[in-house]
Enzyme design. Structure first.
Site, PDB file in Angstrom:
ATOM      1  N   TYR A 150      -8.582 -53.354 -26.361  1.00  0.00           N
ATOM      2  CA  TYR A 150      -7.497 -54.103 -26.982  1.00  0.00           C
ATOM      3  C   TYR A 150      -7.876 -55.555 -27.141  1.00  0.00           C
ATOM      4  CZ  TYR A 150      -6.219 -54.940 -22.079  1.00  0.00           C
ATOM      5  OH  TYR A 150      -6.228 -55.266 -20.753  1.00  0.00           O
ATOM      6  N   ASN A 185      -9.136 -44.679 -23.407  1.00  0.00           N
ATOM      7  CA  ASN A 185      -8.597 -46.010 -23.113  1.00  0.00           C
ATOM      8  C   ASN A 185      -9.194 -46.950 -24.157  1.00  0.00           C
ATOM      9  OD1 ASN A 185      -9.506 -48.472 -20.597  1.00  0.00           O
ATOM     10  ND2 ASN A 185      -7.733 -48.435 -21.923  1.00  0.00           N
ATOM     11  N   PRO A 186      -8.533 -47.051 -25.313  1.00  0.00           N
ATOM     12  CA  PRO A 186      -9.129 -47.871 -26.374  1.00  0.00           C
ATOM     13  C   PRO A 186      -9.187 -49.339 -25.974  1.00  0.00           C
ATOM     14  CG  PRO A 186      -6.918 -47.163 -26.998  1.00  0.00           C
ATOM     15  CD  PRO A 186      -7.245 -46.475 -25.715  1.00  0.00           C
ATOM     16  N   PHE A 246      -3.358 -52.034 -14.860  1.00  0.00           N
ATOM     17  CA  PHE A 246      -4.751 -52.484 -14.858  1.00  0.00           C
ATOM     18  C   PHE A 246      -4.886 -53.551 -13.774  1.00  0.00           C
ATOM     19  CE2 PHE A 246      -4.261 -51.569 -19.614  1.00  0.00           C
ATOM     20  CZ  PHE A 246      -4.876 -50.335 -19.534  1.00  0.00           C
TER      21      PHE A 246
HETATM   22  C1  LIG Z   1     -13.021 -48.186 -22.838  1.00  0.00           C
HETATM   23  S1  LIG Z   1     -12.891 -49.513 -23.939  1.00  0.00           S
HETATM   24  C2  LIG Z   1     -11.677 -50.605 -23.384  1.00  0.00           C
HETATM   25  C3  LIG Z   1     -11.447 -50.831 -21.909  1.00  0.00           C
HETATM   26  C4  LIG Z   1     -10.360 -51.873 -21.657  1.00  0.00           C
HETATM   27  N1  LIG Z   1      -9.056 -51.366 -22.086  1.00  0.00           N
HETATM   28  C5  LIG Z   1     -10.648 -53.180 -22.411  1.00  0.00           C
HETATM   29  O1  LIG Z   1      -9.949 -53.497 -23.401  1.00  0.00           O
HETATM   30  O2  LIG Z   1     -11.548 -53.893 -22.016  1.00  0.00           O
HETATM   31  C6  LIG Z   1     -14.355 -50.394 -23.785  1.00  0.00           C
HETATM   32  C7  LIG Z   1     -15.446 -49.767 -24.635  1.00  0.00           C
HETATM   33  O3  LIG Z   1     -15.048 -49.751 -25.978  1.00  0.00           O
HETATM   34  C8  LIG Z   1     -16.192 -49.973 -26.786  1.00  0.00           C
HETATM   35  N2  LIG Z   1     -15.733 -50.365 -28.125  1.00  0.00           N
HETATM   36  C9  LIG Z   1     -15.114 -51.518 -28.471  1.00  0.00           C
HETATM   37  N3  LIG Z   1     -14.831 -51.540 -29.783  1.00  0.00           N
HETATM   38  C10 LIG Z   1     -15.257 -50.350 -30.285  1.00  0.00           C
HETATM   39  C11 LIG Z   1     -15.237 -49.790 -31.583  1.00  0.00           C
HETATM   40  N4  LIG Z   1     -14.716 -50.455 -32.627  1.00  0.00           N
HETATM   41  N5  LIG Z   1     -15.749 -48.542 -31.753  1.00  0.00           N
HETATM   42  C12 LIG Z   1     -16.274 -47.864 -30.705  1.00  0.00           C
HETATM   43  N6  LIG Z   1     -16.336 -48.369 -29.453  1.00  0.00           N
HETATM   44  C13 LIG Z   1     -15.832 -49.590 -29.236  1.00  0.00           C
HETATM   45  C14 LIG Z   1     -16.926 -51.048 -26.028  1.00  0.00           C
HETATM   46  O4  LIG Z   1     -18.275 -51.123 -26.416  1.00  0.00           O
HETATM   47  C15 LIG Z   1     -16.746 -50.570 -24.590  1.00  0.00           C
HETATM   48  O5  LIG Z   1     -17.784 -49.698 -24.214  1.00  0.00           O
END
Ligand SMILES: C[S@@+](CC[C@H](N)C(=O)[O-])C[C@H]1O[C@@H](n2cnc3c(N)ncnc32)[C@H](O)[C@@H]1O
Length: 369
Positions: A68, A65-66, A152
């Site tokens: 956004y 779940n990247p 969500f």
């Molecule tokens: C599972 S994702 C997203 C969940 C949800 N869709 C949102 O947008 O809030 C949240 C995680 O992604 C991590 N994260 C954000 N940008 C990142 C990056 N460029 N590379 C690796 N991890 C990243 C954050 O630290 C966090 O632990």
């Protein structure tokens, strides 16, 4: 096989996958924030920015779940980092979005025949800034889209699960909105030759209207309003009413079939006679269509040619004759609302320019001289 979860945090997708499919894999998670990186001992954790990370190997399965959020101007992102991203991502366009970059990066890290499964916001299906991403996905493999709608909790954004096979071809769209009620995904659409066109829901009545009508974009020139900073910076803009000044109109002044010329929602005023200096197309009476009306089409004729700060402004092309009253009633009417909802559901809350360009007009409302 090698299984990767980008932006993994505690690795919920790795855990769920292992639970369902067993331990016979090598698991890896990448997380930028060392405080949230917390994987079990059977998985390897890497602390890195996934978008800049170069592992030197490819993966059989990438899932997650990247994050956004817009990456363009105004995003909380250092100029250096934005530049580094922009240089790396061929699909970058406009304000772009983190999840678009996570998709491209994931696809690039897949082995041929490898599989990527992400849950992402659904906006990429129709928005212009994901045109390159859609074309990239179409070029690189076979895509299955499971539209979830409102998935969500507490968030307005609509979501979809993407299942992408590197090296295949074509698009399949599934309705998965009733997944939560125990209904399996329903195959809606199969496009073996998909090249990255907007992903629209098949809807018989809507497509019939398109076949029989004239696209709005053939009849009108479509402009977008002067943006707020442009209006504010204009030397003729005033913040108080005065002789010869009228309110700069916003979306709130646009009602179905009617323009409210009185209420100064913007708090800005402009000389009525000079409206054309803000945007030349304000100088003549024209059709105004709402940009963000939460899954509705709203239109009115601005017969007084006022200055605006929002919405689409449509000027009839040379030689076009319109039955104005009937046209405005049609655009606000139930047929068009059903057309719009049928093809685009609630993928995004706004009507985009490509959607507007394709919107069909019955031929008896329009004639070319
Ligand atoms: C599972 S994702 C997203 C969940 C949800 N869709 C949102 O947008 O809030 C949240 C995680 O992604 C991590 N994260 C954000 N940008 C990142 C990056 N460029 N590379 C690796 N991890 C990243 C954050 O630290 C966090 O632990």
């Amino acid at each position: 096989g090698r299984v990767l979860e980008p932006a993994c945090g505690e690795g919920p997708f790795l855990r769920a996958f292992r639970e369902a499919h067993g331990t016979g894999y090598r698991f890896l998670g990448v997380e930028v924030d060392p405080r949230t990186l917390d994987l079990p001992s059977w998985a390897e954790g890497v602390q890195a920015d996934f978008l800049l990370w170069e592992p030197g190997e490819a993966f059989d399965l990438i899932l997650g779940n990247p994050p956004y959020g817009a990456l363009g101007a105004g995003a909380r992102l250092s100029p250096e980092r934005r530049k580094a991203y922009r240089e790396r991502f061929a699909t970058w366009w406009g304000r772009y979005n983190l999840y678009g970059a996570f998709l491209e990066k994931g696809v690039r890290l897949l082995k041929p025949g490898g599989l990527l499964v992400y849950v992402v916001p659904a906006g990429w299906m129709v928005l212009e800034e994901f045109q390159r991403l859609r074309a990239f996905l179409a070029r690189e493999g076979a895509l299955e889209v499971f539209y979830l709608g409102r998935a969500f909790p507490g968030l307005k954004v609509r979501a979809a699960v993407l299942r992408f096979r590197k090296g295949g071809k074509g698009l399949r769209l599934y309705d998965a909105e009733a997944l939560g009620q125990g209904h399996p995904p329903l195959l809606l659409l199969e496009e073996p030759a998909w090249q990255g066109e907007m992903v629209r829901f098949p809807h018989e009545e809507a497509l019939t209207l398109e076949r029989e009508g004239l696209p709005l974009g053939e009849v009108f020139r479509i402009h977008f309003a002067a943006r707020s900073p442009e209006v504010k910076a204009h030397p003729l803009t005033q913040t108080r009413p005065g002789p010869g000044l009228v309110p700069v109109l916003t979306g709130r002044n646009l009602l179905p079939g009617e323009v409210d010329y009185e209420t100064p929602h913007s708090g800005l005023y402009f000389p009525k006679e000079a409206a054309g200096l803000l945007k030349p197309f304000y100088a003549t009476p024209h059709l105004v269509v709402g940009h963000t009306r939460h899954y509705r089409v709203v239109a009115a004729w601005d017969g007084q040619a006022y200055p605006w700060r929002e919405e689409f402004h449509l000027l009839p092309k040379e030689g076009v004759r319109l039955d104005l009253e009937a046209l405005v009633a049609y655009l606000n009417g139930p047929e068009i609302q059903a057309y719009y909802r049928g093809l685009y559901r609630e993928v995004v809350p706004h009507l985009t320019r490509p959607m507007l360009e394709r919107l069909p007009l019955p031929k008896d409302l329009v004639s070319a001289r």
